[in-house]
Design a protein around this motif. Structure first.
Motif, mmCIF file in Angstrom:
data_model
loop_
_atom_site.group_PDB
_atom_site.id
_atom_site.type_symbol
_atom_site.label_atom_id
_atom_site.label_comp_id
_atom_site.label_asym_id
_atom_site.label_seq_id
_atom_site.Cartn_x
_atom_site.Cartn_y
_atom_site.Cartn_z
ATOM 1 N N VAL A 1 55.387 21.700 37.172
ATOM 2 C CA VAL A 1 55.507 23.259 36.751
ATOM 3 C C VAL A 1 54.384 23.566 36.446
ATOM 4 N N VAL A 2 53.751 23.011 35.398
ATOM 5 C CA VAL A 2 52.543 23.397 34.593
ATOM 6 C C VAL A 2 51.186 23.591 35.618
ATOM 7 N N ALA A 3 51.180 22.494 36.760
ATOM 8 C CA ALA A 3 50.174 22.619 37.507
ATOM 9 C C ALA A 3 50.542 23.953 38.324
ATOM 10 N N SER A 4 51.609 24.281 38.758
ATOM 11 C CA SER A 4 51.784 25.387 39.463
ATOM 12 C C SER A 4 51.590 26.634 38.891
ATOM 13 N N VAL A 5 52.281 26.801 37.774
ATOM 14 C CA VAL A 5 52.238 28.076 36.929
ATOM 15 C C VAL A 5 50.602 28.320 36.719
ATOM 16 N N ILE A 6 49.663 27.289 36.250
ATOM 17 C CA ILE A 6 48.421 27.866 36.125
ATOM 18 C C ILE A 6 47.745 28.398 37.246
ATOM 19 N N GLY A 7 48.125 27.774 38.480
ATOM 20 C CA GLY A 7 47.373 28.439 39.338
ATOM 21 C C GLY A 7 47.620 30.075 39.522
ATOM 22 N N ASN A 8 48.944 30.325 39.656
ATOM 23 C CA ASN A 8 49.544 31.631 39.744
ATOM 24 C C ASN A 8 48.922 32.363 38.344
ATOM 25 N N THR A 9 48.741 31.922 37.316
ATOM 26 C CA THR A 9 48.242 32.516 36.204
ATOM 27 C C THR A 9 46.749 33.032 36.578
ATOM 28 N N ILE A 10 46.005 31.948 37.193
ATOM 29 C CA ILE A 10 44.609 32.271 37.291
ATOM 30 C C ILE A 10 44.502 33.426 38.407
ATOM 31 N N GLU A 11 45.398 33.412 39.344
ATOM 32 C CA GLU A 11 45.465 34.472 40.540
ATOM 33 C C GLU A 11 45.613 35.776 39.891
ATOM 34 N N PHE A 12 46.691 36.016 38.977
ATOM 35 C CA PHE A 12 46.956 37.393 38.310
ATOM 36 C C PHE A 12 45.885 37.686 37.367
ATOM 37 N N TYR A 13 45.326 36.496 36.663
ATOM 38 C CA TYR A 13 44.168 36.927 35.553
ATOM 39 C C TYR A 13 43.202 37.553 36.409
ATOM 40 N N GLU A 14 42.809 36.916 37.459
ATOM 41 C CA GLU A 14 41.529 37.505 38.206
ATOM 42 C C GLU A 14 41.796 38.782 38.949
ATOM 43 N N PHE A 15 43.033 38.764 39.419
ATOM 44 C CA PHE A 15 43.285 40.139 40.095
ATOM 45 C C PHE A 15 43.147 41.469 39.258
ATOM 46 N N ASN A 16 43.986 41.170 38.177
ATOM 47 C CA ASN A 16 43.783 42.358 37.006
ATOM 48 C C ASN A 16 42.479 42.561 36.498
ATOM 49 N N THR A 17 41.822 41.320 36.123
ATOM 50 C CA THR A 17 40.320 41.542 35.735
ATOM 51 C C THR A 17 39.406 42.202 36.434
ATOM 52 N N PHE A 18 39.539 41.811 37.701
ATOM 53 C CA PHE A 18 38.620 42.651 38.865
ATOM 54 C C PHE A 18 39.212 44.039 38.923
ATOM 55 N N GLY A 19 40.297 44.269 39.060
ATOM 56 C CA GLY A 19 40.865 45.525 39.182
ATOM 57 C C GLY A 19 40.363 46.456 38.014
ATOM 58 N N THR A 20 40.527 45.950 36.960
ATOM 59 C CA THR A 20 39.968 46.795 35.752
ATOM 60 C C THR A 20 38.657 47.037 35.516
ATOM 61 N N MET A 21 38.066 45.694 35.795
ATOM 62 C CA MET A 21 36.521 45.952 35.939
ATOM 63 C C MET A 21 35.954 46.901 37.044
ATOM 64 N N THR A 22 36.539 47.052 37.860
ATOM 65 C CA THR A 22 36.300 47.931 39.052
ATOM 66 C C THR A 22 36.323 49.330 38.520
ATOM 67 N N ALA A 23 37.215 49.498 37.993
ATOM 68 C CA ALA A 23 37.437 50.989 37.346
ATOM 69 C C ALA A 23 36.420 51.341 36.341
ATOM 70 N N LEU A 24 36.198 50.515 35.646
ATOM 71 C CA LEU A 24 35.422 50.611 34.172
ATOM 72 C C LEU A 24 33.747 50.379 34.464
ATOM 73 N N VAL A 25 33.199 49.531 35.425
ATOM 74 C CA VAL A 25 31.924 49.278 35.371
ATOM 75 C C VAL A 25 31.227 49.066 36.648
ATOM 76 N N PHE A 26 32.106 48.607 37.713
ATOM 77 C CA PHE A 26 31.394 48.202 38.877
ATOM 78 C C PHE A 26 30.728 49.236 39.613
ATOM 79 N N ALA A 27 31.233 50.557 39.493
ATOM 80 C CA ALA A 27 30.749 51.597 40.353
ATOM 81 C C ALA A 27 29.234 51.772 39.512
ATOM 82 N N HIS A 28 29.077 51.668 38.413
ATOM 83 C CA HIS A 28 27.903 51.794 37.717
ATOM 84 C C HIS A 28 26.759 50.654 37.872
#
Length: 440
Positions: free
Chosen positions: A13-40
């Protein structure tokens, strides 16, 4: 909860949950940084509006590559096993994310910077496309029959953990860094933090065992030569129905991207207040997912999913009606309500999908349905919501009607689809209307 997890399955369970955690951590981080800094930092040659559009175009590339990753890793998982593919997807999506934290910006290498960012986003989405199918398939194929819904839903909690972790990380950065520091080097920190998450995930995944369902298929000598072709040839209706089942869940989930700006303007909430409300909503989603899994174990996957989908039809209208009150309490209540019912559906959906396809093509089948629905329902939702809002004179009821219609489609698709059970389980083959596994 520990008593509900069979002995020896905790690492899985831990091995599987950690992958999904990384997936959504990366998705949300990229999306937020896209709005905040990537355009600049990566598109400064364009005007501000064009730069923002180009940055969000890079964000969208990750959605384009997800179905491709689902198809390739589905093939590998159905041919060579779930466990090795879980390691490969982790390294692909995690490696791309870490590299995003070290690439030079436009001021250093010019046009090569946005090209590199786009390529890494494509690779990241490609790995994400195979991650979910690997984790859900492996966990549910290991799970005790009477707790399969719970086990599948625990994989889904990774999305909540990832969103919460990303939101907290970015909130701290915005609180302690100046805008100049964020643009200079602070934006790299959330991406580099992925190194630690990848290390934990890799450590856990190297210690789990292969799926017993895959081992049965392998021992019988019936592994498909082409899982994708077999899935599309023998199970096309199931793939289409699975897309229809999940599209409304994805749309409701990704509506939160639109709400981030809608609640600020025209509703007038501060951006920090909206982020706080979204964080609370994500925590509710995290709690609701395993409750949905437990409910599906109690009354059945299809029945529970239909009940939750029917509840979300009026909820689509109630959500915007509550937001229109324009109070802080209303904002928090609306986001809590949506995340409660969407979390329940998300928790049920994982195991429901795995019971739609036979073991020999299960990874491929669920990946195709899930990733296509994520693109159609989730990836397009912010743009569709914006267009519907504009077309209706700034009134949100067209958005509510659109989501309600998707929920009704979900109910119809669940009504037509048939589950088939797992080999070696008491529920396998009990439905005479369901054809047994077909050999290539």
């Amino acid at each position: 909860m520990d008593r509900l997890i069979a002995r020896g399955h905790g690492k899985l369970v831990v091995a599987s949950v950690i992958g999904n955690t990384i997936e959504f951590y990366e998705f949300n981080t990229f999306g937020t940084m896209t709005a905040l800094v990537f355009a600049h930092l990566f598109f400064p040659a364009a005007n501000p509006v064009a730069g923002t559009l180009l940055a969000f175009g890079t964000f969208a590339v990750g959605f384009v590559s997800r179905p491709l990753g689902g198809a390739l890793f589905g093939y590998l998982g159905d041919r060579f096993g779930r466990k090795p593919v879980m390691i490969w997807t982790l390294m692909v999506m995690g490696g791309a994310t870490v590299l995003m934290g070290v690439i030079p910006t436009y001021s250093s290498i010019g046009i090569a910077a946005p090209i590199l960012l786009t390529v890494l986003r494509f690779v990241q989405g490609f790995g994400i496309g195979g991650e979910w199918g690997a984790a859900v398939t492996l966990v549910t194929e290991h799970a005790p029959e009477k707790r399969r819904g719970l086990y599948g839903s625990l994989v889904q909690t990774g999305s909540g953990f990832g969103l919460v972790l990303s939101s907290l990380t970015i909130t701290v950065l915005l609180a302690v860094l100046t805008n100049e520091q964020l643009l200079a080097w602070g934006w790299r920190i959330p991406f580099l933090i992925s190194v630690g998450l990848i290390g934990i995930g890799l450590w856990a995944r190297l210690r789990i065992s292969e799926s017993p369902e895959f081992e049965r298929v392998k021992a019988s000598g019936t592994r498909p030569r082409s899982p994708l072709w077999e899935t599309l040839r023998h199970h096309p209706a199931t793939v289409l129905l699975s897309i229809g089942i999940y599209t409304s869940v994805a749309a409701f989930g990704f509506l939160m991207v639109f709400v981030t700006s809608y609640a600020v303007s025209p509703l007038g909430f501060s951006r920090s207040m909206v982020i706080d409300a979204l964080l609370v909503g994500n925590i509710v989603n995290l709690i609701a997912a395993p409750l949905g899994g437990l409910l599906s174990d109690r009354i059945g996957r299809r029945r529970s999913f239909v009940i939750v989908a029917l509840c979300r039809v009026p909820l689509a209208f109630a959500f915007f009606a509550v937001l229109e009150v324009r109070s802080v309490a209303a904002l928090f209540f609306a986001l809590i309500l949506v995340n409660l019912f969407n979390g329940l559906a998300y928790g049920i959906q994982a195991t429901l999908f795995t019971e739609l396809f036979p073991a020999r093509v299960r990874y491929t089948g669920i990946s195709l349905g899930f990733q296509a629905a994520t693109v159609l329902g989730g990836g397009l939702m912010p743009a569709i919501a914006t267009l519907l809002l504009s077309a209706n004179g700034g009134r949100p009821w067209g958005i509510a009607a659109y989501i309600a219609a998707l929920c009704i489609i979900t109910v119809l698709c669940v009504g037509f689809v048939r589950t088939r059970g797992f080999a070696g389980s008491a529920d396998a083959g009990t439905n005479p209307a369901v054809p047994q596994q077909q050999a290539s």
